[in-house]
Design a protein around this motif. Structure first.
Motif, PDB file in Angstrom:
ATOM      1  N   GLY A  42      -8.517  12.087  21.673  1.00 53.69           N
ATOM      2  CA  GLY A  42      -7.150  11.982  22.162  1.00 53.69           C
ATOM      3  C   GLY A  42      -6.668  13.160  22.978  1.00 53.69           C
ATOM      4  O   GLY A  42      -5.500  13.214  23.370  1.00 53.69           O
ATOM      5  N   LYS A  43      -7.562  14.105  23.247  1.00 58.98           N
ATOM      6  CA  LYS A  43      -7.167  15.290  24.017  1.00 58.98           C
ATOM      7  C   LYS A  43      -8.006  15.419  25.270  1.00 58.98           C
ATOM      8  O   LYS A  43      -9.083  14.831  25.393  1.00 58.98           O
ATOM      9  N   GLN A  44      -7.505  16.232  26.204  1.00 58.75           N
ATOM     10  CA  GLN A  44      -8.248  16.480  27.430  1.00 58.75           C
ATOM     11  C   GLN A  44      -9.378  17.477  27.188  1.00 58.75           C
ATOM     12  O   GLN A  44      -9.320  18.300  26.269  1.00 58.75           O
ATOM     13  N   ARG A  45     -10.382  17.377  28.028  1.00 60.43           N
ATOM     14  CA  ARG A  45     -11.469  18.353  27.956  1.00 60.43           C
ATOM     15  C   ARG A  45     -10.927  19.710  28.360  1.00 60.43           C
ATOM     16  O   ARG A  45     -10.169  19.841  29.326  1.00 60.43           O
ATOM     17  N   GLU A  46     -11.327  20.742  27.613  1.00 57.61           N
ATOM     18  CA  GLU A  46     -10.829  22.084  27.882  1.00 57.61           C
ATOM     19  C   GLU A  46     -11.969  23.086  27.918  1.00 57.61           C
ATOM     20  O   GLU A  46     -12.989  22.915  27.241  1.00 57.61           O
ATOM     21  N   LEU A  47     -11.770  24.133  28.687  1.00 59.49           N
ATOM     22  CA  LEU A  47     -12.752  25.207  28.746  1.00 59.49           C
ATOM     23  C   LEU A  47     -12.730  25.982  27.439  1.00 59.49           C
ATOM     24  O   LEU A  47     -11.665  26.368  26.948  1.00 59.49           O
ATOM     25  N   VAL A  48     -13.914  26.238  26.903  1.00 54.20           N
ATOM     26  CA  VAL A  48     -14.063  27.094  25.734  1.00 54.20           C
ATOM     27  C   VAL A  48     -14.437  28.505  26.176  1.00 54.20           C
ATOM     28  O   VAL A  48     -13.793  29.481  25.804  1.00 54.20           O
ATOM     29  N   ALA A  49     -15.480  28.600  26.979  1.00 53.64           N
ATOM     30  CA  ALA A  49     -15.938  29.897  27.472  1.00 53.64           C
ATOM     31  C   ALA A  49     -16.915  29.674  28.606  1.00 53.64           C
ATOM     32  O   ALA A  49     -17.604  28.654  28.649  1.00 53.64           O
ATOM     33  N   ASP A  50     -16.963  30.639  29.528  1.00 54.76           N
ATOM     34  CA  ASP A  50     -18.012  30.605  30.529  1.00 54.76           C
ATOM     35  C   ASP A  50     -18.501  32.016  30.808  1.00 54.76           C
ATOM     36  O   ASP A  50     -17.888  33.004  30.397  1.00 54.76           O
ATOM     37  N   ILE A  51     -19.647  32.074  31.499  1.00 53.65           N
ATOM     38  CA  ILE A  51     -20.288  33.359  31.741  1.00 53.65           C
ATOM     39  C   ILE A  51     -20.998  33.310  33.080  1.00 53.65           C
ATOM     40  O   ILE A  51     -21.643  32.321  33.438  1.00 53.65           O
ATOM     41  N   ALA A  60     -11.273  30.889  26.129  1.00 55.15           N
ATOM     42  CA  ALA A  60      -9.984  30.313  25.785  1.00 55.15           C
ATOM     43  C   ALA A  60      -9.337  31.185  24.717  1.00 55.15           C
ATOM     44  O   ALA A  60     -10.034  31.744  23.856  1.00 55.15           O
ATOM     45  N   ASP A  61      -8.027  31.304  24.764  1.00 58.97           N
ATOM     46  CA  ASP A  61      -7.324  32.139  23.795  1.00 58.97           C
ATOM     47  C   ASP A  61      -7.608  31.698  22.360  1.00 58.97           C
ATOM     48  O   ASP A  61      -7.690  32.526  21.454  1.00 58.97           O
ATOM     49  N   SER A  62      -7.791  30.412  22.167  1.00 61.85           N
ATOM     50  CA  SER A  62      -7.959  29.871  20.823  1.00 61.85           C
ATOM     51  C   SER A  62      -9.282  30.270  20.166  1.00 61.85           C
ATOM     52  O   SER A  62      -9.428  30.141  18.949  1.00 61.85           O
ATOM     53  N   VAL A  63     -10.235  30.763  20.963  1.00 63.58           N
ATOM     54  CA  VAL A  63     -11.544  31.108  20.386  1.00 63.58           C
ATOM     55  C   VAL A  63     -11.869  32.587  20.504  1.00 63.58           C
ATOM     56  O   VAL A  63     -12.903  33.029  19.994  1.00 63.58           O
ATOM     57  N   LYS A  64     -11.017  33.347  21.162  1.00 64.38           N
ATOM     58  CA  LYS A  64     -11.281  34.779  21.333  1.00 64.38           C
ATOM     59  C   LYS A  64     -11.423  35.459  19.975  1.00 64.38           C
ATOM     60  O   LYS A  64     -10.629  35.226  19.065  1.00 64.38           O
ATOM     61  N   GLY A  65     -12.442  36.282  19.866  1.00 73.90           N
ATOM     62  CA  GLY A  65     -12.693  36.989  18.627  1.00 73.90           C
ATOM     63  C   GLY A  65     -13.530  36.212  17.623  1.00 73.90           C
ATOM     64  O   GLY A  65     -13.984  36.769  16.628  1.00 73.90           O
ATOM     65  N   ARG A  66     -13.726  34.927  17.863  1.00 77.53           N
ATOM     66  CA  ARG A  66     -14.519  34.094  16.954  1.00 77.53           C
ATOM     67  C   ARG A  66     -15.789  33.563  17.619  1.00 77.53           C
ATOM     68  O   ARG A  66     -16.818  33.419  16.952  1.00 77.53           O
ATOM     69  N   PHE A  67     -15.719  33.248  18.897  1.00 79.64           N
ATOM     70  CA  PHE A  67     -16.854  32.691  19.627  1.00 79.64           C
ATOM     71  C   PHE A  67     -17.407  33.744  20.584  1.00 79.64           C
ATOM     72  O   PHE A  67     -16.655  34.544  21.148  1.00 79.64           O
ATOM     73  N   THR A  68     -18.727  33.702  20.774  1.00 79.44           N
ATOM     74  CA  THR A  68     -19.371  34.589  21.724  1.00 79.44           C
ATOM     75  C   THR A  68     -20.321  33.781  22.593  1.00 79.44           C
ATOM     76  O   THR A  68     -21.207  33.082  22.081  1.00 79.44           O
ATOM     77  N   ILE A  69     -20.147  33.891  23.909  1.00 81.31           N
ATOM     78  CA  ILE A  69     -21.035  33.218  24.844  1.00 81.31           C
ATOM     79  C   ILE A  69     -22.038  34.229  25.368  1.00 81.31           C
ATOM     80  O   ILE A  69     -21.704  35.400  25.588  1.00 81.31           O
ATOM     81  N   SER A  70     -23.271  33.784  25.532  1.00 73.70           N
ATOM     82  CA  SER A  70     -24.306  34.650  26.091  1.00 73.70           C
ATOM     83  C   SER A  70     -25.238  33.800  26.944  1.00 73.70           C
ATOM     84  O   SER A  70     -25.187  32.565  26.899  1.00 73.70           O
ATOM     85  N   ARG A  71     -26.108  34.489  27.663  1.00 76.52           N
ATOM     86  CA  ARG A  71     -26.908  33.761  28.653  1.00 76.52           C
ATOM     87  C   ARG A  71     -28.237  34.465  28.843  1.00 76.52           C
ATOM     88  O   ARG A  71     -28.299  35.700  28.859  1.00 76.52           O
ATOM     89  N   ASP A  72     -29.294  33.684  28.984  1.00 75.72           N
ATOM     90  CA  ASP A  72     -30.612  34.183  29.343  1.00 75.72           C
ATOM     91  C   ASP A  72     -30.913  33.656  30.735  1.00 75.72           C
ATOM     92  O   ASP A  72     -31.270  32.488  30.904  1.00 75.72           O
ATOM     93  N   ASN A  73     -30.751  34.502  31.733  1.00 75.31           N
ATOM     94  CA  ASN A  73     -30.925  34.053  33.118  1.00 75.31           C
ATOM     95  C   ASN A  73     -32.362  33.611  33.400  1.00 75.31           C
ATOM     96  O   ASN A  73     -32.583  32.674  34.168  1.00 75.31           O
ATOM     97  N   ALA A  74     -33.322  34.273  32.799  1.00 74.70           N
ATOM     98  CA  ALA A  74     -34.725  33.921  33.037  1.00 74.70           C
ATOM     99  C   ALA A  74     -35.040  32.512  32.542  1.00 74.70           C
ATOM    100  O   ALA A  74     -35.909  31.834  33.087  1.00 74.70           O
ATOM    101  N   LYS A  75     -34.329  32.080  31.504  1.00 77.79           N
ATOM    102  CA  LYS A  75     -34.570  30.758  30.929  1.00 77.79           C
ATOM    103  C   LYS A  75     -33.521  29.734  31.355  1.00 77.79           C
ATOM    104  O   LYS A  75     -33.566  28.581  30.921  1.00 77.79           O
TER     105      LYS A  75
END
Length: 121
Positions: A42-51, A60-75
């Motif tokens: 019932g809700k719109q799609r929203e950004l959680v995090a990007d990198i 997103a403000d709602s996940v700051k301090g709880r979620f961590t996004i990371s990335r492996d560029n080689a993979k």
């Protein structure tokens, strides 16, 4: 074409943790940024995090301090570590990537198939 395959969703109790992964494959020249969105019923799609490929993050403000996004560029893989989960985090989580398949080609948005995250109270 670029394919995004997600894994790591599931059912967890409030306060628990989950780690999502998304691997990109196909004809990839560059991917920037990669990220996670979510859509609750019932809700719109929203950004959680990007990198970005350089490691700059946006949450997103709602996940700051709880979620961590990371990335492996080689993979060509992006991760989302989700801690201190709340019932309101329940949603389908989608991986997204803006990618070029050739030099000077257009940058296009690609989506994964989505993975369900359910947080019980």
């Amino acid at each position: 074409q670029v394919q995004l395959v997600e894994s790591g969703g599931g059912l967890v109790q409030a306060g628990g943790s989950l780690r999502l992964s998304c691997a990109a494959s196909g004809s990839i020249f560059s991917i920037n940024p990669m990220g996670w969105y979510r859509q609750a019923p019932g809700k719109q799609r929203e950004l959680v995090a990007d990198i970005t490929s350089g490691g700059s993050t946006n949450y997103a403000d709602s996940v700051k301090g709880r979620f961590t996004i990371s990335r492996d560029n080689a993979k060509n893989t992006v991760y989302l570590q989700m801690n201190s989960l709340k019932p309101e985090d329940t949603a389908v989580y989608y991986c997204a990537a803006d990618a070029r398949t050739r030099v000077a080609g257009p940058r296009m948005r690609y989506w994964g198939q989505g993975t369900q995250v359910t947080v019980s109270s």
